[in-house]
Design a protein around this motif. Sequence first.
Motif, short mmCIF file in Angstrom:
data_model
loop_
_atom_site.label_atom_id
_atom_site.label_comp_id
_atom_site.label_asym_id
_atom_site.label_seq_id
_atom_site.Cartn_x
_atom_site.Cartn_y
_atom_site.Cartn_z
N ILE A 140 35.04 92.62 30.85
CA ILE A 140 36.47 92.77 30.62
C ILE A 140 37.13 91.39 30.59
CG2 ILE A 140 38.64 93.64 31.59
CD1 ILE A 140 37.03 96.02 32.70
N CYS A 141 36.71 90.51 31.48
CA CYS A 141 37.24 89.15 31.52
C CYS A 141 36.95 88.43 30.20
CB CYS A 141 36.66 88.39 32.69
SG CYS A 141 37.16 86.66 32.80
N ALA A 160 39.50 87.59 40.28
CA ALA A 160 38.96 87.55 41.64
C ALA A 160 37.94 88.66 41.82
CB ALA A 160 40.08 87.68 42.68
N ARG A 161 36.99 88.42 42.71
CA ARG A 161 35.99 89.43 43.05
C ARG A 161 35.75 89.39 44.55
NH1 ARG A 161 31.00 87.17 44.38
NH2 ARG A 161 30.65 85.03 43.64
N SER A 162 35.30 90.50 45.09
CA SER A 162 34.88 90.51 46.49
C SER A 162 33.58 89.74 46.61
CB SER A 162 34.70 91.95 46.98
OG SER A 162 33.72 92.62 46.21
N MET A 163 33.36 89.10 47.75
CA MET A 163 32.19 88.25 47.93
C MET A 163 30.86 88.95 47.66
SD MET A 163 29.56 87.54 50.22
CE MET A 163 30.05 88.04 51.87
N LEU A 169 31.13 87.33 37.08
CA LEU A 169 32.52 87.00 36.75
C LEU A 169 32.75 85.50 36.82
CD1 LEU A 169 35.46 87.97 36.20
CD2 LEU A 169 35.77 88.01 38.68
N ASP A 170 32.18 84.82 37.80
CA ASP A 170 32.38 83.39 37.99
C ASP A 170 31.94 82.60 36.77
OD1 ASP A 170 31.98 84.94 40.37
OD2 ASP A 170 31.84 83.12 41.55
N CYS A 180 39.17 81.35 39.37
CA CYS A 180 38.39 82.47 39.90
C CYS A 180 38.34 82.36 41.42
CB CYS A 180 36.98 82.46 39.32
SG CYS A 180 35.91 83.81 39.88
N PHE A 181 38.58 83.48 42.11
CA PHE A 181 38.61 83.52 43.56
C PHE A 181 37.55 84.50 44.06
CE2 PHE A 181 42.80 82.48 41.98
CZ PHE A 181 43.16 81.38 42.74
#
Length: 406
Positions: A140-141, A160-163, A169-170, A180-181
């Motif tokens: 999607i990104c 952002a994504r959960s760890m 995604l990164d 990116c977080f």
Amino acid sequence: VTIIDPYQNYLDALKSCFDFERLKEFGAREGFSMVFDGMHGAGGPFAKRVLSEELGLPPSSLLRCDPLSDFGGCHPDPNLTYASELVKRMGLLPDGGADPSLDDVSTVPALGAANDGDGDRNLIAGAGFFVTPSDSMALICDNWESIPQFASKGGLNGVARSMPSSAALDVVAEARGIPCFVTPTGWKFFGNLMSSKESFDGKDYGPFLCGEESFGTGSDHVREKDGLWAVLAWMSILSKANEGVADGEALVGVKDIVTNHWAKYGRHFYCRYDYEGVDSDDANQVMDTIREKFVDGDIASSGSDIKLVDAIEFSYTDPVDGSQTSKQGLILSFQLPSGDPARVVFRLSGTGSAGATIRMYLEQYEKDPSKHDASAPVALKDLAEEALKLVQMEEMTGRNAPTVIT
């Protein structure tokens, strides 16, 4: 007292994100069909309103979209185990692999999707092809131009994504120049980033995309996960990918889009091992051993081809309000014989009288396209064995296999 129509309000929100006329035209194309599983949850009637009444998909596209107080006796979790009927219809095996008995993939719907009990999480699949939540978010990104919500504002300003989610995604965010977080698990951390400007007079990260490995995807149109939003995002990606495909020709499918993405960025193989009902003392001992031996101790070579190169305990300083969150998971980082990176994350939940669950998240990067077709459990087998040996899982818990692999 003000009475509102939640269906219309939600529909208006989605129409501000997507081109409904274009999606309706694509939904009517020869070669496209879809099945959506509402899992007898609260999202079913919204799916009827959006997918059937607005986009014109036939009622046969909707599965279990009537809400039931007991969810029809099923667990309303949109994963490969509990969305088993959808998985079967999409030509998939319970592990997410393609069913080898499927002779003609054209007989399978082009897009399959499911929501959970309250409609905020999602499962995405193509014909004979399962899309992991982490890959879905990365796709999607990378295809933000397909989604009017993002394209109308020049693209994404933050993701952002959960760890525990994979780093797929990164890689995309870095290539596309998008901040990116990586946050602890919990939607409140995404909420802060979404509200950075309006609530904290900080940087504006909108338009914003975020998600987690447990099948949750969302954007800043609402401050929560939104399963149906993710489904329409994938319809939009498919619609854009088929703009140049003439009527009567085979459509570009979900599998085509994902495998092309892997060829460009590499594949992040990913799965999760859950050890459920572990004695709480034993579970804590596993975590303490990892912490003392690797995080606080010396990273010593085990003599394996898969080399442990780092160990940390994840903590997070919120870039918006400065708050700190610690002890969010233990991360063992490895280097594969190919030189590619891999990691294993250990997290603990539920340490009450009924026992604890140790979750082990496995991820390894593979840039060689000739190896992308392997199933995740097979590709990750050697990494899993090395990690389990290092942390002495069987010796400490008595478990020689996980309860569930997802």
